[in-house]
Structures are given as structure tokens and as C-alpha cells.
Motif scaffolding. Structure first.
Motif, PDB file in Angstrom:
ATOM      1  N   ASP A 154       0.852  -1.189   0.000  1.00  0.00           N
ATOM      2  CA  ASP A 154       0.000   0.000   0.000  1.00  0.00           C
ATOM      3  C   ASP A 154       0.889   1.240   0.000  1.00  0.00           C
ATOM      4  O   ASP A 154       1.503   1.577   1.017  1.00  0.00           O
ATOM      5  CB  ASP A 154      -0.904  -0.010   1.232  1.00  0.00           C
ATOM      6  N   PRO A 155       0.968   1.963  -1.112  1.00  0.00           N
ATOM      7  CA  PRO A 155       1.876   3.106  -1.183  1.00  0.00           C
ATOM      8  C   PRO A 155       1.430   4.277  -0.326  1.00  0.00           C
ATOM      9  O   PRO A 155       2.253   5.132   0.034  1.00  0.00           O
ATOM     10  CB  PRO A 155       1.856   3.476  -2.665  1.00  0.00           C
ATOM     11  N   ASN A 156       0.162   4.322  -0.003  1.00  0.00           N
ATOM     12  CA  ASN A 156      -0.355   5.448   0.777  1.00  0.00           C
ATOM     13  C   ASN A 156       0.359   5.574   2.112  1.00  0.00           C
ATOM     14  O   ASN A 156       0.596   6.672   2.611  1.00  0.00           O
ATOM     15  CB  ASN A 156      -1.860   5.290   1.006  1.00  0.00           C
ATOM     16  N   VAL A 157       0.702   4.437   2.716  1.00  0.00           N
ATOM     17  CA  VAL A 157       1.372   4.435   4.021  1.00  0.00           C
ATOM     18  C   VAL A 157       2.749   3.783   3.944  1.00  0.00           C
ATOM     19  O   VAL A 157       3.356   3.474   4.970  1.00  0.00           O
ATOM     20  CB  VAL A 157       0.506   3.732   5.076  1.00  0.00           C
ATOM     21  N   HIS A 158       3.249   3.549   2.706  1.00  0.00           N
ATOM     22  CA  HIS A 158       4.554   2.905   2.512  1.00  0.00           C
ATOM     23  C   HIS A 158       4.613   1.562   3.237  1.00  0.00           C
ATOM     24  O   HIS A 158       5.592   1.240   3.910  1.00  0.00           O
ATOM     25  CB  HIS A 158       5.694   3.816   2.986  1.00  0.00           C
ATOM     26  N   ASN A 159       3.566   0.768   3.043  1.00  0.00           N
ATOM     27  CA  ASN A 159       3.477  -0.534   3.699  1.00  0.00           C
ATOM     28  C   ASN A 159       4.140  -1.599   2.825  1.00  0.00           C
ATOM     29  O   ASN A 159       3.960  -1.600   1.601  1.00  0.00           O
ATOM     30  CB  ASN A 159       2.004  -0.878   3.945  1.00  0.00           C
ATOM     31  N   HIS A 160       4.904  -2.501   3.446  1.00  0.00           N
ATOM     32  CA  HIS A 160       5.602  -3.555   2.713  1.00  0.00           C
ATOM     33  C   HIS A 160       5.075  -4.943   3.063  1.00  0.00           C
ATOM     34  O   HIS A 160       5.761  -5.945   2.851  1.00  0.00           O
ATOM     35  CB  HIS A 160       7.100  -3.487   3.009  1.00  0.00           C
ATOM     36  N   ARG A 161       3.876  -5.003   3.607  1.00  0.00           N
ATOM     37  CA  ARG A 161       3.241  -6.280   3.938  1.00  0.00           C
ATOM     38  C   ARG A 161       2.171  -6.591   2.881  1.00  0.00           C
ATOM     39  O   ARG A 161       1.429  -5.722   2.478  1.00  0.00           O
ATOM     40  CB  ARG A 161       2.589  -6.220   5.328  1.00  0.00           C
ATOM     41  N   ARG A 162       2.095  -7.844   2.483  1.00  0.00           N
ATOM     42  CA  ARG A 162       1.129  -8.318   1.481  1.00  0.00           C
ATOM     43  C   ARG A 162       1.383  -7.637   0.142  1.00  0.00           C
ATOM     44  O   ARG A 162       0.504  -7.030  -0.470  1.00  0.00           O
ATOM     45  CB  ARG A 162      -0.311  -8.105   1.973  1.00  0.00           C
ATOM     46  N   CYS A 163       2.626  -7.783  -0.332  1.00  0.00           N
ATOM     47  CA  CYS A 163       3.063  -7.164  -1.586  1.00  0.00           C
ATOM     48  C   CYS A 163       2.661  -8.022  -2.790  1.00  0.00           C
ATOM     49  O   CYS A 163       2.515  -9.239  -2.681  1.00  0.00           O
ATOM     50  CB  CYS A 163       4.579  -6.994  -1.583  1.00  0.00           C
ATOM     51  N   PRO A 164       2.494  -7.404  -3.945  1.00  0.00           N
ATOM     52  CA  PRO A 164       2.097  -8.163  -5.136  1.00  0.00           C
ATOM     53  C   PRO A 164       3.256  -8.931  -5.759  1.00  0.00           C
ATOM     54  O   PRO A 164       4.387  -8.452  -5.818  1.00  0.00           O
ATOM     55  CB  PRO A 164       1.594  -7.070  -6.093  1.00  0.00           C
ATOM     56  N   LEU A 165       2.938 -10.134  -6.245  1.00  0.00           N
ATOM     57  CA  LEU A 165       3.931 -10.978  -6.922  1.00  0.00           C
ATOM     58  C   LEU A 165       3.194 -11.910  -7.873  1.00  0.00           C
ATOM     59  O   LEU A 165       2.275 -12.614  -7.458  1.00  0.00           O
ATOM     60  CB  LEU A 165       4.732 -11.796  -5.902  1.00  0.00           C
ATOM     61  N   ILE A 166       3.562 -11.893  -9.131  1.00  0.00           N
ATOM     62  CA  ILE A 166       3.016 -12.862 -10.075  1.00  0.00           C
ATOM     63  C   ILE A 166       4.150 -13.459 -10.897  1.00  0.00           C
ATOM     64  O   ILE A 166       5.176 -12.814 -11.144  1.00  0.00           O
ATOM     65  CB  ILE A 166       1.950 -12.248 -11.012  1.00  0.00           C
ATOM     66  N   LEU A 167       3.955 -14.704 -11.311  1.00  0.00           N
ATOM     67  CA  LEU A 167       4.899 -15.424 -12.153  1.00  0.00           C
ATOM     68  C   LEU A 167       4.197 -15.725 -13.472  1.00  0.00           C
ATOM     69  O   LEU A 167       3.055 -16.190 -13.485  1.00  0.00           O
ATOM     70  CB  LEU A 167       5.353 -16.724 -11.480  1.00  0.00           C
ATOM     71  N   LEU A 168       4.880 -15.469 -14.574  1.00  0.00           N
ATOM     72  CA  LEU A 168       4.303 -15.661 -15.903  1.00  0.00           C
ATOM     73  C   LEU A 168       5.200 -16.569 -16.733  1.00  0.00           C
ATOM     74  O   LEU A 168       6.430 -16.537 -16.605  1.00  0.00           O
ATOM     75  CB  LEU A 168       4.133 -14.314 -16.601  1.00  0.00           C
ATOM     76  N   GLY A 169       4.584 -17.366 -17.603  1.00  0.00           N
ATOM     77  CA  GLY A 169       5.326 -18.343 -18.386  1.00  0.00           C
ATOM     78  C   GLY A 169       5.313 -19.695 -17.704  1.00  0.00           C
ATOM     79  O   GLY A 169       4.902 -19.819 -16.537  1.00  0.00           O
ATOM     80  N   HIS A 170       5.769 -20.705 -18.400  1.00  0.00           N
ATOM     81  CA  HIS A 170       5.790 -22.060 -17.830  1.00  0.00           C
ATOM     82  C   HIS A 170       7.185 -22.501 -17.394  1.00  0.00           C
ATOM     83  O   HIS A 170       7.335 -23.548 -16.775  1.00  0.00           O
ATOM     84  CB  HIS A 170       5.208 -23.062 -18.827  1.00  0.00           C
ATOM     85  N   ALA A 171       8.205 -21.701 -17.730  1.00  0.00           N
ATOM     86  CA  ALA A 171       9.561 -21.947 -17.219  1.00  0.00           C
ATOM     87  C   ALA A 171      10.007 -23.386 -17.426  1.00  0.00           C
ATOM     88  O   ALA A 171      10.481 -24.051 -16.514  1.00  0.00           O
ATOM     89  CB  ALA A 171       9.653 -21.569 -15.736  1.00  0.00           C
ATOM     90  N   ASN A 172       9.839 -23.882 -18.683  1.00  0.00           N
ATOM     91  CA  ASN A 172      10.246 -25.258 -18.997  1.00  0.00           C
ATOM     92  C   ASN A 172       9.576 -26.289 -18.105  1.00  0.00           C
ATOM     93  O   ASN A 172      10.167 -27.298 -17.730  1.00  0.00           O
ATOM     94  CB  ASN A 172      11.769 -25.400 -18.933  1.00  0.00           C
ATOM     95  N   GLY A 173       8.325 -26.032 -17.741  1.00  0.00           N
ATOM     96  CA  GLY A 173       7.569 -27.002 -16.959  1.00  0.00           C
ATOM     97  C   GLY A 173       7.592 -26.772 -15.462  1.00  0.00           C
ATOM     98  O   GLY A 173       6.895 -27.477 -14.712  1.00  0.00           O
ATOM     99  N   LEU A 174       8.364 -25.788 -14.993  1.00  0.00           N
ATOM    100  CA  LEU A 174       8.413 -25.517 -13.554  1.00  0.00           C
ATOM    101  C   LEU A 174       7.061 -25.045 -13.043  1.00  0.00           C
ATOM    102  O   LEU A 174       6.645 -25.404 -11.939  1.00  0.00           O
ATOM    103  CB  LEU A 174       9.491 -24.468 -13.259  1.00  0.00           C
TER     104      LEU A 174
END
Length: 473
Positions: A399-419
Motif C-alpha cells: 500500500d503506497p499510501n502508508v509505505h506498507n511492505h506487507r502483502r506485496c504483489p507478486l506474479i509469475l508468468l510463463g511455464h519456465a520449462n515445466g516448472l
């Protein structure tokens, strides 16, 4: 015909022409038979490509109200999740089979540890994203963060390519003393760290990236002369291309022609941007190099195209990409919001302003499908680069409003050779470090010797959501 790597046509083949022009070729069927003859092994040549992208300053969906509206993390976990139209991830719906969402992870190493560090989040966060380590507060030469994830991968598996890694960015790196709270600008200038005290420079200018990939001109004077005459890099290797085509089958000829057409298209786009930006017309980014488009979308797409070319030719297998700065005041009119990025991010918990920031988030995340389209269209052996690539996209802030670093966004894209299986939303247990996901990815990519990463406490599943507990009636 001049091959830099020998008489055979191995996986990594270059054509060399006049004035230092060097063009690497994409993967062709003719290269398959050459494996094992002065070429990397099949396993090495098929190593998973890695692109790490930092989204600065969090998302509206990581605010308490935004989370309740599922503006980032879907309500459901597992594979039957719904991405709502207002979600920042809505543009990625067509690629859900290649998407793994990991929500509810923390980046505590970006938090203030001591009183003098309070307020310095803007000048600390970017250095934490790929290191998951707490930067030392200093403006001296004794900077210290951690070795970044992309560079760990480069040290393990990037040394056999001409460029062990490449680093790209969108915004200016020259802050001219604009880094405060006693933090060196080195922490904001790069997300890629070769060692804990060695941040790597990032390329902002598409022209510089193009010249790095294609060796255009043996000197600065040669490069300036070629740009002045508007000659193409392909002009210098015409005879070499003709010789290569004589040795190729019909399918390879088509592939080669399509690849060279794409190289020329990118080169023309850069030339057009430089001509426009040196015409004397007023620029939206007057201090940017001539090769940098004023349009954010145009710049992002051009950088994505260059990155895919780098992977396609095996010039490198590892890329990091910093898409902005926390405190930038850039306006993104294409988002439908004519407010500057940073002030809008400090929405004061006002629902209307949260939605304004969310529109900006949607626009910025909406650039990713272009990269995925290009990866999917790039044939690599019997598959395509999207199947063989891992794209890590995330932010060290929630949450940038309060400069919070908890529950941050993360996504992975692609299949990474089956990983990765894709089509999955995983919600981590409360207080799970994002570093746990990085540790699991490291092991999945073959870096089993890494026992810990940043503030990791163990592994975090990236292929299976936790089972849903149903209360007994």
C-alpha cells in the motif's frame, strides 16, 4: 560467410559484417545437428530464460479497501479464481494459463529498522526487490544490499552467453543528488546487484540496447556516421545473410527472413523516434536521450522487443527491468487519469482516489501482454519462448499510501520449462516473506546449493494452493 564460433552452425551463431556489425541468429533447425560440436549441450542451450520486472510503489489492490474489492488478489485461491474487470491484472486474463499469482507475502527488508531510516522507503525499496536484503543507510561508497536473484542465476547459468545478463529501465538514472534520508542513489538506480556492494547499470535508451545487441559500429564515430546516413545494420551483412540462406531449408529460410524483418522494424522505430526527438519539436521528456520515446507505452514495447530479441538469439538468458521510480510524477493520460503517479498513490484512503491509482496500475500492468505475445510468437526449437521463460513481476511495496511492505504483489508468468503450471492463485500464510517464493524458484531453476535467500524462512509452494478448510457443521 563468417561464423564467429566455427565452421559448423551451433546454437549461438553470429554473422559479422563491415564497421563492426555483428548479428546473432535465432534458433534454427540447422543448428540442431551441430549440438555437441563446439556448441553448448542441449540442456544448457534449453536453460530457462529469466525476466525480472519491478513494478514500483505497490498497487491500489494492496490497500485494505482495494483488497476488499479484489483489485489485485482474486477472492478465490486455486485454479477457479476470478479476475474482476477492475483488477489491475484484468489485462492478463487471456494468459491465465501462464499465470501464477502469489499473494500475501511480505517484503520486511524494505521496512525501516532504525529511527533514522523512517521515511526513506522510496530510496530503499528498489534495492530490496530482487535481493530481499536490507540496504545499509549511507551516501558514501560503503553501500551494501545483497546479491540479487537475477545475478545469482547469471552466476550459475549465464556465463556461457555473450552477455551474462542485461539490465533495462524506463526512467532516468541521474538523480543529481535527489536521494535523501541518507541513502545513496545507487539504491534507487538499479534492481540488479552483482554483489552486495556492486549495483549494475541499467539501459534506458533503446539505441544503446540495440547497439549492445548488434555491435553496430566499431567506434562511437562509426555509430554516429551510420545513424547520420540512416543505413541499417542489415546493410553490412547482406552477403553473409545470402551465404547462410544457401545452407538452410525452406522452414529455416522463412524463420530467418522473419527474424531479420523484425530486427529492421525495431531499428526503423528507433530511427523514427530519434528523428522526431531531434526535430526541434517540444518534448514531453526534454531531458531524455533522443532514442527514448516520450510515450511510456511505446518505450515499454520497444524495450520488450529488444529483450525478446536478446533471448531469441541467446545473447543472454537473464534480464532485469525497472519500470519506474517510486516518487515519479509522470502522468499516464492513456490510463484515463491525468494526475501524476506519486501524488495519486498517496490516496489518503479516499475511495475515488484509490480507483484513480488503480486505473494507473491497470495501464502499467497492461503493458505485460505485449511481452507475453512476443514471447509466445518466438519459436524456440519445438516450442516457444513463453513456455521456456519465467517472468517474475512484483513490487517491494504494497500500500503506497502508508509505505506498507506487507502483502506485496507478486506474479509469475510463463511455464519456465515445466516448472510452473499456471492458472493458479496461491495465498501465502500470514507473515510469509516474499523471499520464500524466490528460494523455491531458485531451487526449481537448478540452484539447489542456495540454502537461504534474504530473510527467507523456508520454501513457499509455487505450484499448489493450500487446501481449503471446510468447517464441520
Amino acid at each position: 560467410m563468417t561464423f564467429l564460433t566455427g565452421k559448423q552452425m551451433p546454437r549461438r551463431t553470429f554473422l559479422r559484417g563491415a564497421m563492426g556489425a555483428t548479428v546473432a541468429l535465432p534458433f534454427l533447425d540447422a543448428m540442431v545437428a551441430a549440438r555437441g560440436i563446439g556448441a553448448p549441450t542441449a540442456a544448457a542451450a534449453d536453460r530457462t530464460r529469466l525476466i525480472c520486472i519491478e513494478e514500483v510503489h505497490g498497487l491500489a489492490g494492496c490497500n485494505k479497501w482495494g483488497a476488499s474489492k479484489f483489485l489485485y488478489a482474486p477472492e478465490q485461491t486455486g485454479s477457479n479464481f476470478t479476475i474482476l474487470p477492475d483488477s489491475a491484472l484484468s489485462s492478463l486474463e487471456p494468459y491465465r494459463q501462464h499465470m501464477t499469482i502469489i499473494s500475501n507475502t511480505d517484503v520486511r527488508m524494505a521496512e525501516a529498522f532504525t529511527a533514522p531510516e523512517i521515511g526513506g522507503d522510496h530510496f530503499r525499496s528498489s534495492a530490496v526487490f530482487l535481493t530481499q536484503s536490507h540496504p545499509k543507510q549511507t551516501q558514501g561508497s560503503d553501500i551494501w544490499a545483497g546479491t540479487s536473484f537475477d545475478q545469482m542465476y547469471a552466476q550459475h547459468f549465464g556465463q556461457s552467453t555473450p552477455l551474462p545478463s542485461m539490465q533495462f529501465c524506463i526512467e532516468s538514472l541521474d538523480q543529481a543528488g535527489g536521494c535523501t534520508y541518507n541513502y545513496s542513489c545507487a539504491y534507487t538506480d538499479s534492481i540488479s546487484w552483482a554483489t552486495p556492494n556492486e549495483p549494475l547499470p541499467m539501459i534506458r535508451d533503446p539505441r544503446v540496447a540495440f547497439d549492445t545487441l548488434f555491435g553496430t559500429g566499431g567506434s562511437q564515430a562509426d555509430r554516429a556516421n551510420r545513424r547520420k546516413t540512416r543505413r541499417s545494420i542489415l546493410d553490412f551483412i547482406q552477403s553473409e545473410v545470402a551465404d547462410v540462406r544457401k545452407e538452410l531449408g525452406a522452414g529455416d529460410k522463412t524463420r530467418l527472413d522473419r527474424y531479420l524483418t523484425h530486427v529492421r522494424e525495431i531499428e526503423r522505430r528507433i530511427q523514427a523516434i530519434e528523428a522526431r526527438n531531434t526535430s526541434g519539436e517540444e518534448r514531453a521528456l526534454p531531458d531524455a536521450p533522443a532514442g527514448v520515446p516520450d510515450s511510456f507505452q511505446e518505450h515499454m514495447r520497444l524495450m520488450f522487443d529488444l529483450q525478446v530479441l536478446a533471448l531469441e538469439t541467446d545473447m543472454t538468458r537473464i534480464i532485469s527491468f525497472k519500470t519506474g521510480r517510486d516518487a515519479q510524477n509522470r502522468v499516464f493520460p492513456e490510463s484515463g487519469v491525468n494526475l501524476p503517479f506519486h501524488p495519486t498513490s498517496h490516496h489518503g484512503d479516499r475511495e475515488e482516489r484509490i480507483m484513480d491509482f488503480n486505473k494507473i496500475n491497470k495501464f502499467r500492468v497492461g503493458q505485460l501482454p505485449y511481452l507475453l505475445d512476443r514471447l509466445k510468437a518466438s519459436q524456440d526449437g519445438d516450442s516457444n519462448l513463453l513456455e521456456k521463460t519465467l517472468v517474475i513481476w512484483g513490487s517491494p511495496m504494497a500500500d503506497p499510501n502508508v509505505h506498507n511492505h506487507r502483502r506485496c504483489p507478486l506474479i509469475l508468468l510463463g511455464h519456465a520449462n515445466g516448472l510452473l503450471k499456471g492458472n493458479l492463485h496461491i495465498k501465502a500464510a500470514d507473515a510469509t516473506p516474499m523471499a520464500n517464493a524466490f528460494l523455491t524458484i531458485a531451487h526449481g531453476l537448478g540452484m539447489e546449493d542456495i540454502k537461504s535467500f534474504g530473510d527467507s524462512t523456508g520454501e513457499q509452494s509455487i505450484t499448489q494452493a493450500a487446501p481449503t478448510t471446510v468447517a464441520a457443521e
